[in-house]
Motif scaffolding. Structure first.
Motif, PDB file in Angstrom:
ATOM      1  N   GLY A 134       0.817  -1.208   0.000  1.00  0.00           N
ATOM      2  CA  GLY A 134       0.000   0.000   0.000  1.00  0.00           C
ATOM      3  C   GLY A 134       0.851   1.257   0.000  1.00  0.00           C
ATOM      4  N   ARG A 135       1.959   1.225   0.754  1.00  0.00           N
ATOM      5  CA  ARG A 135       2.826   2.393   0.846  1.00  0.00           C
ATOM      6  C   ARG A 135       3.515   2.631  -0.485  1.00  0.00           C
ATOM      7  NH1 ARG A 135       1.611   6.188   4.268  1.00  0.00           N
ATOM      8  NH2 ARG A 135       0.952   4.625   5.747  1.00  0.00           N
ATOM      9  N   ILE A 136       3.924   1.569  -1.139  1.00  0.00           N
ATOM     10  CA  ILE A 136       4.532   1.694  -2.468  1.00  0.00           C
ATOM     11  C   ILE A 136       3.545   2.322  -3.448  1.00  0.00           C
ATOM     12  CG2 ILE A 136       5.492   0.428  -4.423  1.00  0.00           C
ATOM     13  CD1 ILE A 136       7.306   0.560  -1.994  1.00  0.00           C
ATOM     14  N   ALA A 137       2.293   1.882  -3.340  1.00  0.00           N
ATOM     15  CA  ALA A 137       1.259   2.422  -4.234  1.00  0.00           C
ATOM     16  C   ALA A 137       1.110   3.925  -4.024  1.00  0.00           C
ATOM     17  CB  ALA A 137      -0.071   1.716  -3.958  1.00  0.00           C
ATOM     18  N   ILE A 138       1.109   4.355  -2.769  1.00  0.00           N
ATOM     19  CA  ILE A 138       0.974   5.787  -2.486  1.00  0.00           C
ATOM     20  C   ILE A 138       2.157   6.563  -3.053  1.00  0.00           C
ATOM     21  CG2 ILE A 138       0.962   7.496  -0.639  1.00  0.00           C
ATOM     22  CD1 ILE A 138      -0.572   5.493   1.072  1.00  0.00           C
ATOM     23  N   LEU A 139       3.368   6.068  -2.797  1.00  0.00           N
ATOM     24  CA  LEU A 139       4.568   6.758  -3.255  1.00  0.00           C
ATOM     25  C   LEU A 139       4.638   6.779  -4.785  1.00  0.00           C
ATOM     26  CD1 LEU A 139       7.162   5.402  -0.676  1.00  0.00           C
ATOM     27  CD2 LEU A 139       6.009   7.617  -0.720  1.00  0.00           C
ATOM     28  N   ALA A 140       4.059   5.767  -5.416  1.00  0.00           N
ATOM     29  CA  ALA A 140       4.089   5.700  -6.878  1.00  0.00           C
ATOM     30  C   ALA A 140       3.028   6.616  -7.493  1.00  0.00           C
ATOM     31  CB  ALA A 140       3.886   4.251  -7.330  1.00  0.00           C
TER      32      ALA A 140
ATOM     33  N   GLY B  15      -4.291   3.637  -2.649  1.00  0.00           N
ATOM     34  CA  GLY B  15      -5.406   2.705  -2.620  1.00  0.00           C
ATOM     35  C   GLY B  15      -5.275   1.555  -3.593  1.00  0.00           C
ATOM     36  N   HIS B  16      -4.274   1.631  -4.456  1.00  0.00           N
ATOM     37  CA  HIS B  16      -4.121   0.592  -5.458  1.00  0.00           C
ATOM     38  C   HIS B  16      -3.029  -0.398  -5.079  1.00  0.00           C
ATOM     39  CE1 HIS B  16      -5.817   4.023  -7.936  1.00  0.00           C
ATOM     40  NE2 HIS B  16      -6.736   3.091  -7.986  1.00  0.00           N
ATOM     41  N   ALA B  17      -3.056  -0.813  -3.834  1.00  0.00           N
ATOM     42  CA  ALA B  17      -2.026  -1.739  -3.358  1.00  0.00           C
ATOM     43  C   ALA B  17      -2.023  -3.028  -4.161  1.00  0.00           C
ATOM     44  CB  ALA B  17      -2.265  -2.045  -1.888  1.00  0.00           C
ATOM     45  N   ARG B  18      -3.196  -3.434  -4.569  1.00  0.00           N
ATOM     46  CA  ARG B  18      -3.293  -4.701  -5.275  1.00  0.00           C
ATOM     47  C   ARG B  18      -2.528  -4.684  -6.587  1.00  0.00           C
ATOM     48  NH1 ARG B  18      -8.739  -7.935  -4.411  1.00  0.00           N
ATOM     49  NH2 ARG B  18      -7.686  -9.882  -4.109  1.00  0.00           N
ATOM     50  N   MET B  19      -2.467  -3.520  -7.202  1.00  0.00           N
ATOM     51  CA  MET B  19      -1.746  -3.386  -8.454  1.00  0.00           C
ATOM     52  C   MET B  19      -0.252  -3.551  -8.219  1.00  0.00           C
ATOM     53  SD  MET B  19      -2.478  -0.553 -11.359  1.00  0.00           S
ATOM     54  CE  MET B  19      -1.571   0.757 -10.571  1.00  0.00           C
TER      55      MET B  19
ATOM     56  N   PRO C 133      14.261  -4.990  -6.236  1.00  0.00           N
ATOM     57  CA  PRO C 133      14.324  -5.704  -4.943  1.00  0.00           C
ATOM     58  C   PRO C 133      12.942  -6.018  -4.398  1.00  0.00           C
ATOM     59  CG  PRO C 133      14.787  -3.375  -4.616  1.00  0.00           C
ATOM     60  CD  PRO C 133      14.660  -3.578  -6.103  1.00  0.00           C
ATOM     61  N   TRP C 134      12.251  -6.941  -5.004  1.00  0.00           N
ATOM     62  CA  TRP C 134      10.874  -7.283  -4.638  1.00  0.00           C
ATOM     63  C   TRP C 134      10.775  -7.838  -3.228  1.00  0.00           C
ATOM     64  CZ3 TRP C 134      10.566 -12.371  -3.385  1.00  0.00           C
ATOM     65  CH2 TRP C 134      11.566 -13.205  -3.892  1.00  0.00           C
ATOM     66  N   TRP C 135      11.866  -8.409  -2.724  1.00  0.00           N
ATOM     67  CA  TRP C 135      11.830  -9.044  -1.406  1.00  0.00           C
ATOM     68  C   TRP C 135      11.698  -8.035  -0.269  1.00  0.00           C
ATOM     69  CZ3 TRP C 135      15.859  -9.113  -4.888  1.00  0.00           C
ATOM     70  CH2 TRP C 135      16.960  -8.302  -4.576  1.00  0.00           C
ATOM     71  N   ARG C 136      11.942  -6.739  -0.568  1.00  0.00           N
ATOM     72  CA  ARG C 136      11.810  -5.728   0.478  1.00  0.00           C
ATOM     73  C   ARG C 136      10.379  -5.231   0.611  1.00  0.00           C
ATOM     74  NH1 ARG C 136      17.010  -2.606  -1.815  1.00  0.00           N
ATOM     75  NH2 ARG C 136      18.526  -4.234  -1.376  1.00  0.00           N
ATOM     76  N   VAL C 137       9.454  -5.841  -0.081  1.00  0.00           N
ATOM     77  CA  VAL C 137       8.047  -5.442  -0.007  1.00  0.00           C
ATOM     78  C   VAL C 137       7.224  -6.543   0.664  1.00  0.00           C
ATOM     79  CG1 VAL C 137       6.056  -4.653  -1.317  1.00  0.00           C
ATOM     80  CG2 VAL C 137       8.362  -4.143  -2.138  1.00  0.00           C
ATOM     81  N   ILE C 138       6.600  -6.190   1.786  1.00  0.00           N
ATOM     82  CA  ILE C 138       5.739  -7.132   2.501  1.00  0.00           C
ATOM     83  C   ILE C 138       4.375  -6.475   2.728  1.00  0.00           C
ATOM     84  CG2 ILE C 138       7.673  -8.276   3.619  1.00  0.00           C
ATOM     85  CD1 ILE C 138       7.238  -6.621   6.050  1.00  0.00           C
ATOM     86  N   ASN C 139       3.452  -7.159   3.372  1.00  0.00           N
ATOM     87  CA  ASN C 139       2.131  -6.563   3.559  1.00  0.00           C
ATOM     88  C   ASN C 139       2.116  -5.636   4.773  1.00  0.00           C
ATOM     89  OD1 ASN C 139       1.823  -8.104   5.882  1.00  0.00           O
ATOM     90  ND2 ASN C 139       0.736  -9.704   4.815  1.00  0.00           N
ATOM     91  N   ALA C 140       1.015  -4.922   4.949  1.00  0.00           N
ATOM     92  CA  ALA C 140       0.925  -3.881   5.965  1.00  0.00           C
ATOM     93  C   ALA C 140       0.958  -4.448   7.377  1.00  0.00           C
ATOM     94  CB  ALA C 140      -0.350  -3.074   5.763  1.00  0.00           C
ATOM     95  N   HIS C 141       0.710  -5.723   7.530  1.00  0.00           N
ATOM     96  CA  HIS C 141       0.724  -6.347   8.852  1.00  0.00           C
ATOM     97  C   HIS C 141       2.144  -6.700   9.275  1.00  0.00           C
ATOM     98  CE1 HIS C 141      -3.627  -6.697   8.970  1.00  0.00           C
ATOM     99  NE2 HIS C 141      -3.582  -7.097   7.737  1.00  0.00           N
ATOM    100  N   GLY C 142       3.079  -6.578   8.357  1.00  0.00           N
ATOM    101  CA  GLY C 142       4.459  -6.923   8.681  1.00  0.00           C
ATOM    102  C   GLY C 142       4.774  -8.376   8.370  1.00  0.00           C
TER     103      GLY C 142
END
Length: 108
Positions: A27-33, A37-41, A56-65
């Motif tokens: 979700g945070r990546i979506a906002i910065l991009a 609200g388009h976290a799913r994308m 570096p896709w491995w540095r992206v996890i969900n909002a729950h940690g």
DNA sequence: CATATGACCAAAC
DNA sequence: GGTTTGGCCATAT
């Protein structure tokens, strides 16, 4: 690059900005991009990487940690551990410690 | 064109 | 800690 959707390029660019040893959420990546609200994308864009190791896709996890990636969770955990990020046995990361600046409001 | 699914998220129970 | 619901949108069939 073979980005299917124009927005993917922006997403990849933001993910590349995540420093080693830190993590962020979809979700945070979506906002910065520029797509709040388009976290799913974001998740779909990263999944589309497949073998392309430019991001570096491995540095992206969900909002729950937690690691949400069901396909490569082992590899993702291993890569995070290799960068110094403590990953729990339940694939959980302490966002207060390793969360990226963009989602970490308390640093002082 | 209609449905179903997915590396999501937040709120609610 | 868990599940359910509604919402977002790209792909696949």
């Amino acid at each position: 690059m073979s980005s299917q959707h124009p927005a993917y390029a922006a997403i990849y660019a933001v993910v590349r900005t995540i420093p080693p040893g830190k993590v962020s959420s979809y979700g945070r990546i979506a906002i910065l991009a520029g797509f709040p609200g388009h976290a799913r994308m974001v998740g779909y864009a990263l999944h589309s990487l497949h073998t392309t190791h430019d991001v570096p896709w491995w540095r992206v996890i969900n909002a729950h940690g937690y690691i949400s990636n069901a396909y490569h969770r082992d590899e993702q955990r291993a890569r995070l551990l290799a960068e110094g990020v403590a990953v729990d046995a339940r694939d959980h990361v302490n966002l207060h410690e390793y969360g990226w600046e963009a989602m970490n409001f308390r640093e002082a």
